[in-house]
Design a protein around this motif. Structure first.
Motif, short mmCIF file in Angstrom:
data_model
loop_
_atom_site.label_atom_id
_atom_site.label_comp_id
_atom_site.label_asym_id
_atom_site.label_seq_id
_atom_site.Cartn_x
_atom_site.Cartn_y
_atom_site.Cartn_z
N LEU A 1 1.50 5.24 15.47
CA LEU A 1 1.77 5.60 14.07
C LEU A 1 0.64 5.10 13.17
O LEU A 1 0.22 5.79 12.24
N VAL A 2 0.16 3.90 13.45
CA VAL A 2 -0.96 3.35 12.68
C VAL A 2 -2.21 4.20 12.89
O VAL A 2 -2.94 4.51 11.94
N GLY A 3 -2.47 4.57 14.15
CA GLY A 3 -3.63 5.40 14.43
C GLY A 3 -3.58 6.74 13.74
O GLY A 3 -4.57 7.20 13.15
N LEU A 4 -2.42 7.39 13.77
CA LEU A 4 -2.27 8.67 13.08
C LEU A 4 -2.39 8.52 11.57
O LEU A 4 -2.93 9.41 10.90
N TYR A 5 -1.92 7.41 11.05
CA TYR A 5 -2.04 7.16 9.61
C TYR A 5 -3.52 7.06 9.21
O TYR A 5 -3.95 7.61 8.19
N ILE A 6 -4.30 6.38 10.04
CA ILE A 6 -5.74 6.26 9.77
C ILE A 6 -6.42 7.62 9.83
O ILE A 6 -7.27 7.96 9.01
N VAL A 7 -6.01 8.44 10.82
CA VAL A 7 -6.58 9.78 10.94
C VAL A 7 -6.25 10.62 9.70
O VAL A 7 -7.13 11.28 9.13
N LEU A 8 -5.01 10.59 9.27
CA LEU A 8 -4.60 11.36 8.10
C LEU A 8 -5.34 10.91 6.85
O LEU A 8 -5.72 11.73 6.00
N ALA A 9 -5.54 9.60 6.72
CA ALA A 9 -6.23 9.08 5.54
C ALA A 9 -7.69 9.52 5.49
O ALA A 9 -8.30 9.56 4.41
N SER A 10 -8.26 9.85 6.64
CA SER A 10 -9.68 10.22 6.71
C SER A 10 -9.91 11.72 6.57
O SER A 10 -11.06 12.17 6.55
N ILE A 11 -8.83 12.50 6.47
CA ILE A 11 -8.95 13.96 6.41
C ILE A 11 -8.69 14.43 4.98
O ILE A 11 -7.59 14.20 4.45
N PRO A 12 -9.65 15.08 4.35
CA PRO A 12 -9.40 15.62 3.01
C PRO A 12 -8.67 16.95 3.10
O PRO A 12 -8.59 17.57 4.16
N THR B 1 3.35 14.88 10.44
CA THR B 1 4.00 15.31 9.20
C THR B 1 4.86 14.20 8.61
O THR B 1 4.85 13.97 7.40
N LEU B 2 5.59 13.51 9.45
CA LEU B 2 6.43 12.40 8.98
C LEU B 2 5.58 11.28 8.37
O LEU B 2 5.95 10.71 7.34
N ILE B 3 4.45 10.97 9.00
CA ILE B 3 3.58 9.93 8.47
C ILE B 3 3.00 10.36 7.12
O ILE B 3 2.92 9.56 6.18
#
Length: 227
Positions: free
Chosen positions: A82-93, A152-154
């Protein structure tokens, strides 16, 4: 015959991923390299999880059910995903739907390559046909849906305009995501379910996850117009 079986497995496991990327509109956003970055983040996250498991759970090969606390703690390590996916989402505009699809498809593709490619190359090319490889391929398609749902949930959880009751539901779904495999394994082991029935249960549970997530996402989209 073995080459034909191997080709069928490759098509069954990878074509849905390609179609999901191609038909989701991501090529229009130039999201290919973002998917690659999500894959690298997946590999780093799995390495971190392996180090944690090797440090705190060395040589623990007990059967499921004989050490529930240990298995629960092992599943807790999956919170790192979940942390890894959160980091990925934060890096995608970009907009919400492109962010979750890029992160989910990139993450799932990295997983299926690292966890299935060698299995198919060694096993599916064998002289004897075995349904287990078809089942593994179908299971990988279920994982694709699950990773998109998790992304999506993250993304929903990270929004500041989410109502408190909805945020609570999203948080609960995210926590259950980390322990879903353990709970399903316990259920299927207790039922003595066959491999095909277990695959059906996993698909059904994933679709239920997806339905509730889609309802929350669609409700938020109608309110603030994020489509």
């Amino acid at each position: 015959m073995t080459l034909y079986h191997f080709g069928n497995c490759i098509a069954l496991i990878y074509v849905p991923y390609y179609l999901a990327y191609k038909n989701s509109g991501l090529p229009e956003y130039g999201a290919f390299w973002k998917c690659i970055q999500a894959g690298f983040c997946y590999m780093f996250t799995q390495l971190a999880k392996m180090l944690i498991l090797a440090t705190f759970f060395p040589d623990n090969v007990s059967d499921l059910g004989s050490d529930l606390i240990g298995e629960f703690l092992k599943s807790t390590v999956d919170l790192a995903d979940l942390v890894g996916l959160y980091i990925v989402l934060a890096s995608i505009p970009g907009k919400g739907h492109s962010k979750v699809l890029t992160a989910g498809i990139g993450w799932a593709t990295a997983e299926v390559i690292l966890s299935r490619a060698l299995l198919l190359w060694v096993g599916a090319r064998g002289a004897e046909f075995d349904w287990i490889y078809i089942q593994k391929c179908l299971e990988s398609n279920i994982f694709l849906i699950q990773h998109i749902v998790t992304a999506t949930l993250i993304w929903l959880w990270s929004r500041h305009d989410l109502k408190s009751n909805i945020r609570t539901a999203v948080t609960l779904l995210l926590v259950l995501t980390s322990y879903k495999s353990l709970l399903l394994d316990l259920l299927l082991t207790g039922m003595g379910a066959s491999a095909w029935f277990g695959l059906f249960i996993k698909a059904f549970v994933t679709m239920v996850y997806g339905f509730f997530t889609l309802m929350i996402y669609a409700g938020l989209a109608q309110v603030i117009g994020i489509f």
